[in-house]
Design an enzyme around this catalytic site. Structure first.
Site, PDB file in Angstrom:
ATOM      1  CG  PHE A 149      -0.156   0.249   2.841  1.00 27.07           C
ATOM      2  CD1 PHE A 149      -0.166   1.571   2.858  1.00 27.07           C
ATOM      3  CD2 PHE A 149       0.248  -0.797   3.467  1.00 27.07           C
ATOM      4  CE1 PHE A 149       0.771   2.056   4.052  1.00 27.07           C
ATOM      5  CE2 PHE A 149       0.792  -0.154   4.503  1.00 27.07           C
ATOM      6  CZ  PHE A 149       1.149   0.945   4.757  1.00 27.07           C
ATOM      7  CE  LYS A 173      -3.054  -8.191  -4.487  1.00 29.54           C
ATOM      8  NZ  LYS A 173      -3.422  -7.408  -3.516  1.00 29.54           N
ATOM      9  CD  GLU A 176      -5.572  -6.227  -0.046  1.00 27.72           C
ATOM     10  OE1 GLU A 176      -4.721  -5.692  -0.662  1.00 27.72           O
ATOM     11  OE2 GLU A 176      -5.773  -6.833   1.027  1.00 27.72           O
ATOM     12  CB  SER A 226       4.825  -7.561   5.674  1.00 24.55           C
ATOM     13  OG  SER A 226       4.077  -8.246   4.996  1.00 24.55           O
ATOM     14  CB  CYS A 281      10.321  -0.456   2.318  1.00 24.36           C
ATOM     15  SG  CYS A 281      10.902   0.327   0.761  1.00 24.36           S
ATOM     16  CD  GLU A 382       8.469  -2.980   8.058  1.00 25.08           C
ATOM     17  OE1 GLU A 382       7.723  -4.211   7.892  1.00 25.08           O
ATOM     18  OE2 GLU A 382       8.968  -2.310   7.157  1.00 25.08           O
TER      19      GLU A 382
HETATM   20  P1  NAD Z   1       1.678  -6.606   2.969  1.00 23.03           P
HETATM   21  O1  NAD Z   1       2.458  -7.756   3.051  1.00 23.03           O
HETATM   22  O2  NAD Z   1       0.390  -6.803   4.043  1.00 23.03           O
HETATM   23  O3  NAD Z   1       0.692  -6.671   1.537  1.00 23.03           O
HETATM   24  C1  NAD Z   1       1.606  -6.745   0.186  1.00 23.03           C
HETATM   25  C2  NAD Z   1       0.566  -7.373  -0.657  1.00 23.03           C
HETATM   26  O4  NAD Z   1       0.454  -8.772  -0.362  1.00 23.03           O
HETATM   27  C3  NAD Z   1      -0.742  -6.811  -0.891  1.00 23.03           C
HETATM   28  O5  NAD Z   1      -0.767  -6.898  -2.273  1.00 23.03           O
HETATM   29  C4  NAD Z   1      -1.602  -7.685  -0.062  1.00 23.03           C
HETATM   30  O6  NAD Z   1      -2.822  -7.868  -0.802  1.00 23.03           O
HETATM   31  C5  NAD Z   1      -0.939  -9.159  -0.447  1.00 23.03           C
HETATM   32  N1  NAD Z   1      -1.274  -9.847   0.623  1.00 23.03           N
HETATM   33  C6  NAD Z   1      -1.256  -9.518   2.157  1.00 23.03           C
HETATM   34  N2  NAD Z   1      -1.764 -10.536   3.038  1.00 23.03           N
HETATM   35  C7  NAD Z   1      -1.355 -11.520   2.161  1.00 23.03           C
HETATM   36  C8  NAD Z   1      -1.512 -12.906   2.246  1.00 23.03           C
HETATM   37  N3  NAD Z   1      -1.824 -13.580   3.578  1.00 23.03           N
HETATM   38  N4  NAD Z   1      -1.461 -13.865   1.185  1.00 23.03           N
HETATM   39  C9  NAD Z   1      -1.365 -13.380   0.045  1.00 23.03           C
HETATM   40  N5  NAD Z   1      -1.287 -12.022  -0.095  1.00 23.03           N
HETATM   41  C10 NAD Z   1      -1.163 -11.087   0.932  1.00 23.03           C
HETATM   42  O7  NAD Z   1       2.248  -5.235   2.999  1.00 23.03           O
HETATM   43  P2  NAD Z   1       1.747  -3.717   2.999  1.00 23.03           P
HETATM   44  O8  NAD Z   1       1.122  -3.490   4.465  1.00 23.03           O
HETATM   45  O9  NAD Z   1       0.720  -3.587   1.915  1.00 23.03           O
HETATM   46  O10 NAD Z   1       3.098  -2.897   2.972  1.00 23.03           O
HETATM   47  C11 NAD Z   1       3.866  -2.550   3.881  1.00 23.03           C
HETATM   48  C12 NAD Z   1       5.099  -3.614   4.071  1.00 23.03           C
HETATM   49  O11 NAD Z   1       5.825  -3.484   2.707  1.00 23.03           O
HETATM   50  C13 NAD Z   1       6.179  -3.269   4.920  1.00 23.03           C
HETATM   51  O12 NAD Z   1       6.589  -4.556   5.740  1.00 23.03           O
HETATM   52  C14 NAD Z   1       7.141  -2.439   4.048  1.00 23.03           C
HETATM   53  O13 NAD Z   1       8.429  -2.439   4.875  1.00 23.03           O
HETATM   54  C15 NAD Z   1       7.234  -3.390   2.947  1.00 23.03           C
HETATM   55  N6  NAD Z   1       7.510  -2.683   1.852  1.00 23.03           N
HETATM   56  C16 NAD Z   1       9.200  -3.046   1.443  1.00 23.03           C
HETATM   57  C17 NAD Z   1       9.702  -2.649   0.519  1.00 23.03           C
HETATM   58  C18 NAD Z   1      10.950  -3.111   0.004  1.00 23.03           C
HETATM   59  O14 NAD Z   1      11.485  -2.468  -1.067  1.00 23.03           O
HETATM   60  N7  NAD Z   1      11.668  -3.944   0.653  1.00 23.03           N
HETATM   61  C19 NAD Z   1       9.037  -1.442  -0.180  1.00 23.03           C
HETATM   62  C20 NAD Z   1       7.570  -0.955   0.160  1.00 23.03           C
HETATM   63  C21 NAD Z   1       6.924  -1.690   0.980  1.00 23.03           C
END
Ligand code: NAD
Length: 497
Positions: A149, A173, A176, A226, A281, A382
């Protein structure tokens, strides 16, 4: 209620799922839209379309693909205000920051405009007598991207411009929680001349993600999010024989050396810890105060954190906006409670911030902890909010050890005037992106972005040269054009004599 649909085969697509997600304006706390949460069938239908589109797109000369990117770049520039406003409306970050993040995405499109140069390949005349050999990089097929997000434009733009310029078709994808940007970008790329079906946006949650992981026609998966989900994607995509790069979470340290320009370090830390409400991140969430600089650092930081201007993203005076959702706000507040219980000193407490007119918004003020220890949860985990932890270290070695022992290895910075310390740090530190007197060392589009340790599963970073490698496979051709009578069958490995 505004309904955000999928974008498939060049137009909006409703699919067959009745499930919907809620999209909020984080500044007001009001639900503004609904987003379709696609089904496995929606995803599979979209992949079939992308597979067909790949056949003609992959054989288009790279120069023609680059021209679509040039046009796309122009359209993004023309629509940048609208896209930035979409980011603010659904993510909450302040407008200028939203624009900056869009520019960082645009730079990847600019890099993709040079794709003919990146796909030129290598040629050796006479690898053997009258035998020539060359290597080319060919597209993979249908690729997929799953994004978080916190950068609703930039992170998708790390992926699809590169994949598409390399000749692949793509399923995106998006998160959401703030999906509108992806839809808008897909519309613009279509307007730029991208053939229908090459870029498809399928909205959804775990159901679509699992369908991506299982679909046999998807060749490669790029993920940013994450760490637990990154690991899940990495394991399952690999199990299903896909190429995968899965970028995870972070806990970025900023090492503040006693000889540094303290004002510069403090200003750097303020932007890096509290910009975008810490939902980056590459946010700095740990300041390691080395030697005797700790008290002065905390004193200067606290004065600035106390007067941090928190407000809605469209207010020009705001330096920091709200968090993404109510649940996330509660989680971040909960971490501050944990830190207090663990015995860290809460120097600035932003938990009770209330903004007149925005009482239901997901706001929290900047929080600053001192005397954080390495066994505390607020140090190890985090938080992804505007919470900065100051840890004291007696010397450079202890500070470096802290960084190297942490499970995450996304970004790190050192503030110092000592070239020797800076050089040793950049050489020895176990982190993927290092800043020297730079608080957020995000590599430019023509380099590649990625962390180490549990911040990245897989072996290729995003965009830049590694992006080209990820979205193409290597083929090496060895050729001879014999004339006249040639030798008898050879049963031993051919070698150069
Ligand atoms: P998230 O892991 O909750 O979601 C990321 C994606 O995974 C979304 O599209 C979501 O719909 C999907 N998702 C969520 N739960 C899922 C599940 N159980 N099974 C399958 N798919 C699932 O992350 P977020 O809250 O949207 O974003 C924040 C996180 O992203 C933080 O941990 C941040 O550090 C990380 N991030 C990392 C970088 C990097 O370059 N390393 C960059 C941006 C964000």
């Amino acid at each position: 209620m505004n309904l955000i649909q999928h974008f498939v085969n060049g137009k909006s697509y409703k699919g067959n799922s009745n499930r919907k997600g809620k999209v909020f304006n984080p500044a007001t706390g009001e639900q503004e839209s609904e987003v379709l949460l696609g089904s496995k069938e929606d995803l599979n239908n979209s992949v079939n379309i992308a597979r067909k589109a790949f056949e003609s797109w992959s054989v288009k000369p790279p120069l023609q693909r680059a021209r679509v990117m040039f046009k796309f770049k122009e359209l993004i520039e023309r629509n940048s205000e609208e896209i930035a406003k979409l980011i603010v409306a659904e993510h909450g970050k302040v407008y200028e920051d939203a624009k900056g993040s869009l520019t960082r995405g645009l730079e990847v499109v600019e890099f993709a405009c040079g794709i003919p140069q990146m796909l030129k390949g290598e040629f050796t005349e006479n690898v053997g007598s009258e035998v020539d050999s060359w290597s080319i990089r060919q597209p993979l097929g249908v690729c997929a991207g799953i994004t978080p997000f916190n950068f609703p434009a930039m992170v998708p733009m790390w992926m699809f411009p590169m994949a598409i310029a390399c000749g692949n078709s793509f399923i995106l994808k998006p998160s959401e929680k703030d999906p509108s940007c992806s839809f808008k970008l897909a519309e613009l790329l279509s307007e730029a001349g991208l053939p229908d079906g090459v870029l498809n946006v399928v909205n959804g949650d775990k159901e679509v993600v699992d369908a991506i992981l299982e679909n046999k026609d998807i060749q490669a998966v790029s993920f940013v999010g994450s760490t637990p989900i990154a690991k899940y994607i990495y394991e399952n995509a690999a199990r299903n024989e896909k190429r995968v790069q899965a970028l995870g979470g972070a806990k970025n340290h900023c090492v503040v050396m006693p000889d540094c320009d303290l004002d510069q370090a403090v200003n750097g830390l303020m932007g890096a810890a509290y910009g975008s409400a810490g939902e980056r991140c590459m946010a700095q969430s740990v300041a390691v105060a080395v030697g005797d600089i700790g008290d002065r650092l905390v004193d200067k930081l606290s004065k600035k954190v106390e007067v941090l201007k928190v407000g809605p993203g469209m207010d020009n005076n705001s330096e920091m906006g709200p968090l993404i959702t109510k649940e996330h706000l509660e989680k971040v507040r909960g971490y501050v409670d944990i830190g207090v219980k663990e015995g860290a000193k809460l120097v600035v407490d932003g938990r009770n911030l209330k903004l007149q007119g925005y009482e239901n918004g997901f706001f929290i003020g900047g929080c600053l902890f001192d005397n954080v220890k390495k066994d505390m949860r607020i140090y190890k985990e985090e938080i992804f909010g505007p919470v900065l932890s100051v840890v004291r270290a007696k010397d450079f070695e202890e500070a470096s050890e802290l960084v190297n022992d942490h499970e995450y290895g996304n970004g790190v910075s050192i503030f110092t005037r000592d070239g020797d310390a800076a050089r040793t740090f950049s050489s020895k530190i176990k982190v993927g992106m290092v800043g020297i007197n730079i608080p957020i060392p995000v590599p430019m589009a023509f380099h590649s972005f990625g962390g180490w340790k549990r911040s990245l599963f897989g072996d290729q970073h995003m965009h830049g040269p590694e992006g080209v490698r990820f979205y193409t496979k290597l083929k090496t051709i060895t050729s001879r054009w014999p004339s006249g009578i040639r030798s008898n069958p050879e049963f031993i490995m051919p070698t150069m004599k």
